[in-house]
Scaffold this motif. Structure first.
Motif, PDB file in Angstrom:
ATOM      1  N   THR A   1      -5.968   6.875   3.360  1.00 49.11           N
ATOM      2  CA  THR A   1      -5.327   6.429   2.124  1.00 49.11           C
ATOM      3  C   THR A   1      -5.959   7.160   0.940  1.00 49.11           C
ATOM      4  O   THR A   1      -7.194   7.257   0.869  1.00 49.11           O
ATOM      5  CB  THR A   1      -5.523   4.911   1.929  1.00 49.11           C
ATOM      6  OG1 THR A   1      -4.968   4.217   3.047  1.00 49.11           O
ATOM      7  CG2 THR A   1      -4.826   4.429   0.659  1.00 49.11           C
TER       8      THR A   1
ATOM      9  N   LEU B   1      -6.004  -0.137   1.757  1.00 51.54           N
ATOM     10  CA  LEU B   1      -6.494   0.757   0.697  1.00 51.54           C
ATOM     11  C   LEU B   1      -7.830   1.396   1.067  1.00 51.54           C
ATOM     12  O   LEU B   1      -8.165   2.475   0.567  1.00 51.54           O
ATOM     13  CB  LEU B   1      -6.633  -0.015  -0.615  1.00 51.54           C
ATOM     14  CG  LEU B   1      -5.326  -0.455  -1.289  1.00 51.54           C
ATOM     15  CD1 LEU B   1      -5.612  -1.399  -2.441  1.00 51.54           C
ATOM     16  CD2 LEU B   1      -4.535   0.762  -1.785  1.00 51.54           C
TER      17      LEU B   1
ATOM     18  N   SER C   1      -5.490   1.556 -14.503  1.00 57.96           N
ATOM     19  CA  SER C   1      -5.473   0.590 -13.397  1.00 57.96           C
ATOM     20  C   SER C   1      -4.066   0.109 -13.091  1.00 57.96           C
ATOM     21  O   SER C   1      -3.166   0.152 -13.936  1.00 57.96           O
ATOM     22  CB  SER C   1      -6.340  -0.632 -13.747  1.00 57.96           C
ATOM     23  OG  SER C   1      -7.675  -0.264 -14.009  1.00 57.96           O
TER      24      SER C   1
ATOM     25  N   ASP D   1       2.251   7.330  -6.451  1.00 57.15           N
ATOM     26  CA  ASP D   1       0.998   7.956  -6.892  1.00 57.15           C
ATOM     27  C   ASP D   1       0.159   6.983  -7.713  1.00 57.15           C
ATOM     28  O   ASP D   1      -0.454   7.353  -8.708  1.00 57.15           O
ATOM     29  CB  ASP D   1       1.297   9.238  -7.692  1.00 57.15           C
ATOM     30  CG  ASP D   1       0.056  10.106  -7.874  1.00 57.15           C
ATOM     31  OD1 ASP D   1      -0.854  10.017  -7.006  1.00 57.15           O
ATOM     32  OD2 ASP D   1      -0.016  10.846  -8.875  1.00 57.15           O
ATOM     33  N   PHE D   2       0.196   5.705  -7.297  1.00 53.73           N
ATOM     34  CA  PHE D   2      -0.589   4.642  -7.937  1.00 53.73           C
ATOM     35  C   PHE D   2      -0.285   4.523  -9.436  1.00 53.73           C
ATOM     36  O   PHE D   2      -1.101   4.023 -10.197  1.00 53.73           O
ATOM     37  CB  PHE D   2      -2.084   4.860  -7.712  1.00 53.73           C
ATOM     38  CG  PHE D   2      -2.508   4.721  -6.270  1.00 53.73           C
ATOM     39  CD1 PHE D   2      -2.981   3.511  -5.798  1.00 53.73           C
ATOM     40  CD2 PHE D   2      -2.418   5.789  -5.398  1.00 53.73           C
ATOM     41  CE1 PHE D   2      -3.366   3.361  -4.468  1.00 53.73           C
ATOM     42  CE2 PHE D   2      -2.800   5.654  -4.064  1.00 53.73           C
ATOM     43  CZ  PHE D   2      -3.272   4.442  -3.597  1.00 53.73           C
TER      44      PHE D   2
ATOM     45  N   VAL E   1      -7.375   0.073  -8.463  1.00 49.41           N
ATOM     46  CA  VAL E   1      -6.428  -0.952  -8.024  1.00 49.41           C
ATOM     47  C   VAL E   1      -7.133  -2.299  -8.060  1.00 49.41           C
ATOM     48  O   VAL E   1      -8.194  -2.475  -7.454  1.00 49.41           O
ATOM     49  CB  VAL E   1      -5.911  -0.674  -6.598  1.00 49.41           C
ATOM     50  CG1 VAL E   1      -4.935  -1.771  -6.170  1.00 49.41           C
ATOM     51  CG2 VAL E   1      -5.235   0.689  -6.525  1.00 49.41           C
TER      52      VAL E   1
ATOM     53  N   LEU F   1       2.433   1.830  -3.399  1.00 52.02           N
ATOM     54  CA  LEU F   1       1.471   2.412  -4.343  1.00 52.02           C
ATOM     55  C   LEU F   1       1.317   3.911  -4.101  1.00 52.02           C
ATOM     56  O   LEU F   1       1.309   4.709  -5.046  1.00 52.02           O
ATOM     57  CB  LEU F   1       0.117   1.715  -4.217  1.00 52.02           C
ATOM     58  CG  LEU F   1       0.028   0.290  -4.760  1.00 52.02           C
ATOM     59  CD1 LEU F   1      -1.296  -0.349  -4.349  1.00 52.02           C
ATOM     60  CD2 LEU F   1       0.180   0.270  -6.281  1.00 52.02           C
ATOM     61  N   ILE F   2       1.189   4.299  -2.836  1.00 46.58           N
ATOM     62  CA  ILE F   2       1.024   5.719  -2.507  1.00 46.58           C
ATOM     63  C   ILE F   2       2.266   6.510  -2.916  1.00 46.58           C
ATOM     64  O   ILE F   2       2.171   7.589  -3.512  1.00 46.58           O
ATOM     65  CB  ILE F   2       0.735   5.887  -1.003  1.00 46.58           C
ATOM     66  CG1 ILE F   2      -0.618   5.277  -0.656  1.00 46.58           C
ATOM     67  CG2 ILE F   2       0.771   7.358  -0.598  1.00 46.58           C
ATOM     68  CD1 ILE F   2      -0.879   5.167   0.836  1.00 46.58           C
TER      69      ILE F   2
ATOM     70  N   ARG G   1      -8.917   5.346  -4.244  1.00 47.13           N
ATOM     71  CA  ARG G   1      -8.926   4.698  -5.540  1.00 47.13           C
ATOM     72  C   ARG G   1     -10.025   3.639  -5.532  1.00 47.13           C
ATOM     73  O   ARG G   1     -10.375   3.100  -4.489  1.00 47.13           O
ATOM     74  CB  ARG G   1      -7.575   4.032  -5.855  1.00 47.13           C
ATOM     75  CG  ARG G   1      -6.405   4.992  -6.002  1.00 47.13           C
ATOM     76  CD  ARG G   1      -6.563   5.926  -7.197  1.00 47.13           C
ATOM     77  NE  ARG G   1      -5.370   6.718  -7.454  1.00 47.13           N
ATOM     78  CZ  ARG G   1      -5.047   7.850  -6.837  1.00 47.13           C
ATOM     79  NH1 ARG G   1      -5.845   8.330  -5.885  1.00 47.13           N
ATOM     80  NH2 ARG G   1      -3.952   8.511  -7.146  1.00 47.13           N
TER      81      ARG G   1
ATOM     82  N   CYS H   1       0.834  -1.200   0.000  1.00 51.55           N
ATOM     83  CA  CYS H   1       0.000   0.000   0.000  1.00 51.55           C
ATOM     84  C   CYS H   1       0.872   1.254   0.000  1.00 51.55           C
ATOM     85  O   CYS H   1       0.637   2.198  -0.761  1.00 51.55           O
ATOM     86  CB  CYS H   1      -0.928  -0.025   1.215  1.00 51.55           C
ATOM     87  SG  CYS H   1      -2.091   1.352   1.276  1.00 51.55           S
TER      88      CYS H   1
END
Length: 258
Positions: free
Chosen positions: A193, A188, A233, A164-165, A171, A160-161, A196, A157
């Motif tokens: 968080t 998430l 995605s 910036d995904f 996701v 991903l953050i 998304r 997680c």
């Protein structure tokens, strides 16, 4: 002292062996295993033991035979080390054996590190032991089952953050019912968080469980992956199922950012 030896070339073959307890040297402590979790994760430790070094943590002295690592709690029953007193309970990485002798050092965070020479070059996360107080058995069981992979969920997680995904609005979590997948879905869904759209993929039989527990916005069985909305995605795959991966790639095409 009993230990369960596993044939390193055929992990379906095991031998329960009685051995003399190791003599305690100055600076060492003897830990007696109280309880541990046994899951598919431990099978993975054995199956990839040579590639990832899991067989190196607890050498047996018997050619071709290894000790599969497990996560659990043990009590210090004898100590010749200043860092540990008898009666201390430690959560961490243990062999499938009744006891483990470690060379304990206390770190700045209050953790105990096994400074045995053979573990010096191995990943530090597996060499650290957390002092724990007695707790209800259910809590002890859940800790052994869930805690080892919860850190992986958190790091995924956080990764991903930090990225910036990868520009994704959605996701997709494969094997969302697995411990790591479920933990990731829960992180998430946390209020702090960045938001998304989260899609959990799982087997048909696990759909109700994931819908009830994960916090996903949408849960789909694997055979309905073509229903995933086509939008930017990122796909986090826990299962390694080639057919499912192919279906996700076919559905999303260029919309799959990572």
């Amino acid at each position: 002292m009993k230990r369960l030896l596993t044939d390193q070339k055929d992990i379906t073959r095991t031998t329960l062996e009685n051995v003399q307890p190791a003599r305690l040297e100055e600076g060492q402590a003897r830990l007696r295993l109280e309880s541990f979790a046994l899951t598919a994760n431990n099978v993975t430790y054995a199956a990839v033991g040579f590639q990832t070094g899991y067989w190196k943590f607890f050498p047996t002295g018997v050619d071709g035979q290894g000790l599969v690592p497990v996560w659990g709690v043990a009590e210090v029953v004898e100590s010749r080390a200043d860092a540990l007193n008898p009666g201390t309970r430690l959560y961490g990485f243990y062999p499938l054996a009744e006891e483990l002798v470690i060379t304990p050092h206390a770190d700045a965070q209050g953790m105990i590190v096994d400074a045995a020479p053979h573990r010096a070059e191995l990943p530090a996360v597996y060499n650290r032991y957390s002092p724990v107080q007695p707790a209800p058995q259910r809590q002890e069981d859940l800790r052994a089952l869930l805690q080892p992979l919860l850190a992986t969920s958190y790091l995924l997680c956080d990764w991903l953050i930090d990225n910036d995904f990868f520009g994704a609005e959605q996701v997709i979590v494969g094997s969302a019912s697995s411990k790591t997948g479920l933990g990731l879905c829960k992180f998430l869904a946390e209020p702090d968080t960045p938001r998304r759209h989260v899609v959990g993929l799982t087997s048909a039989g696990n759909v109700p469980f994931v819908e009830r527990t994960s916090g996903c916005d949408q849960v789909l069985p694997y055979d309905r992956a073509e229903e995933i909305e086509r939008r930017p995605s990122v796909f986090i795959d826990m299962a390694g199922n080639g057919r499912v991966k192919q279906a996700v790639h076919a559905r999303l095409g260029d919309a799959l950012k990572h």
